[in-house]
Write a protein that holds these residues in place. Structure first.
Motif, mmCIF file in Angstrom:
data_model
loop_
_atom_site.group_PDB
_atom_site.id
_atom_site.type_symbol
_atom_site.label_atom_id
_atom_site.label_comp_id
_atom_site.label_asym_id
_atom_site.label_seq_id
_atom_site.Cartn_x
_atom_site.Cartn_y
_atom_site.Cartn_z
ATOM 1 N N SER A 1 0.831 -1.199 0.000
ATOM 2 C CA SER A 1 0.000 0.000 0.000
ATOM 3 C C SER A 1 0.864 1.246 0.000
ATOM 4 N N LEU A 2 0.291 2.331 -0.505
ATOM 5 C CA LEU A 2 0.863 3.662 -0.397
ATOM 6 C C LEU A 2 -0.044 4.477 0.509
ATOM 7 N N LEU A 3 0.553 5.225 1.443
ATOM 8 C CA LEU A 3 -0.193 5.920 2.482
ATOM 9 C C LEU A 3 0.121 7.417 2.454
ATOM 10 N N ARG A 4 -0.874 8.210 2.788
ATOM 11 C CA ARG A 4 -0.629 9.636 2.996
ATOM 12 C C ARG A 4 0.203 9.808 4.271
ATOM 13 N N ARG A 5 1.138 10.713 4.255
ATOM 14 C CA ARG A 5 2.038 10.872 5.401
ATOM 15 C C ARG A 5 1.361 11.555 6.583
ATOM 16 N N PRO B 1 4.181 4.749 -10.178
ATOM 17 C CA PRO B 1 5.073 5.920 -10.211
ATOM 18 C C PRO B 1 4.870 6.801 -8.981
ATOM 19 N N ARG B 2 5.891 7.542 -8.625
ATOM 20 C CA ARG B 2 5.819 8.417 -7.453
ATOM 21 C C ARG B 2 4.706 9.449 -7.617
ATOM 22 N N GLN B 3 3.992 9.676 -6.492
ATOM 23 C CA GLN B 3 2.868 10.609 -6.502
ATOM 24 C C GLN B 3 2.967 11.535 -5.291
ATOM 25 N N GLY B 4 3.997 12.333 -5.220
ATOM 26 C CA GLY B 4 4.143 13.240 -4.098
ATOM 27 C C GLY B 4 4.738 12.559 -2.877
ATOM 28 N N GLU B 5 4.534 13.172 -1.723
ATOM 29 C CA GLU B 5 5.115 12.695 -0.474
ATOM 30 C C GLU B 5 4.247 11.595 0.133
ATOM 31 N N LEU B 6 4.561 10.359 -0.183
ATOM 32 C CA LEU B 6 3.804 9.227 0.328
ATOM 33 C C LEU B 6 4.729 8.263 1.063
ATOM 34 N N TRP B 7 4.138 7.477 1.954
ATOM 35 C CA TRP B 7 4.849 6.368 2.589
ATOM 36 C C TRP B 7 4.430 5.081 1.908
ATOM 37 N N GLN B 8 5.361 4.152 1.808
ATOM 38 C CA GLN B 8 5.033 2.835 1.294
ATOM 39 C C GLN B 8 4.996 1.836 2.440
ATOM 40 N N SER B 9 4.167 0.823 2.272
ATOM 41 C CA SER B 9 3.984 -0.158 3.334
ATOM 42 C C SER B 9 3.827 -1.539 2.725
ATOM 43 N N VAL B 10 4.450 -2.523 3.359
ATOM 44 C CA VAL B 10 4.280 -3.927 2.993
ATOM 45 C C VAL B 10 3.878 -4.679 4.249
#
Length: 259
Positions: free
Chosen positions: A202-206, A227-236
């Motif tokens: 998942s990609l999360l809003r910071r 692709p990168r979409q601004g300031e996001l956190w990634q999670s596995v």
């Protein structure tokens, strides 16, 4: 073979007077798994030593392995046709916390998950609703690991109430995922009666950790990211699913951090 293994473990366990786990052992030897689940839940408050608590956790693991917990005598009410309880450890740079998530379908108004000390792990949690009466209740961050034991789950919906005693495993210091590189480090013990563990990306809003992108991956699949979409956190997350009767139980190890 499982029952012989349990019996061998029992003979090797320390002997004490007034054994509170005798009912569990008797039910297992008689092949009555529902009775063993009931006896296991009822015995928790009577345990008085570390040796007994270790034996209790071993009995819980044995029961969970046999039928993946589906034989536990727990039925959901008609007004709550599906319910999932998630126990999660989340690791972030320089931080680790634990969370409890309750999700399902029904007109849920309030829920509590109380540990043996009476602490409500869902207190202060955020309840979200979706279309079709689906809901998700996520606890606040918990700094302490989730101990093995019997928890009381209480649900309220439009004047209707339901509760159950749940024998739950410990969730503490999971090491299923590595942080760098972000990948599977080790798998939980295999349970043939259960679904194979899987991964969730998942990609999360910071600012609030809300989801902006999500994918399920089977073990061994590549962890491809958009692709990168601004300031996001990634999670596995590595997810192991079992059951407590009709309730779905998920134990999750999640690694999160900036992209």
């Amino acid at each position: 073979m499982r029952r012989l293994g349990v019996w061998a473990w029992w003979l090797a366990a320390p002997v004490w007077a007034g054994n509170p786990l005798a009912g569990v052992n008797h039910a297992l030897l008689n092949g009555d798994d529902p009775a063993a689940w009931r006896a296991l839940a009822g015995s928790w408050s009577n345990l008085s030593s570390q040796a007994q608590r270790v034996a209790w956790r071993q009995a819980l693991e044995s029961l969970s392995r046999e039928h993946c917990g589906k034989d536990a005598p727990l039925s959901l009410p008609a007004w709550l046709p599906d319910l999932t309880l998630e126990l999660a450890q989340r690791d972030m740079p320089l931080a680790r916390n634990y969370r409890v998530v309750l999700s399902g379908r029904g007109a849920l108004l309030d829920a509590r998950l109380q540990d043996g000390a009476g602490r409500d792990l869902l207190r202060g949690g955020l309840l979200e609703r979706e279309e079709g009466q689906r809901f998700r209740l996520e606890s606040a961050d918990l700094s302490q690991p989730l101990a093995a034991g019997v928890y009381r789950l209480q649900l309220n919906a439009a004047g209707r109430q339901w509760q159950a005693e749940l024998a739950l495993p410990e969730v503490a210091n999971l090491s299923w995922l590595s942080r760098s590189p972000l990948a599977v480090a080790s798998l939980p013990t295999a349970r043939p009666a259960c679904a194979r563990p899987w991964l969730e990306q998942s990609l999360l809003r910071r600012d609030d950790y809300s989801f902006v992108w999500w994918r399920r991956r089977e073990l061994g699949q590549a962890l491809n990211w958009p692709p990168r979409q601004g300031e996001l956190w990634q999670s596995v997350a590595l997810v192991r699913a079992e059951a407590r009767g009709q309730l779905v139980l998920r134990v999750v190890h999640r690694q999160s951090g900036p992209r």
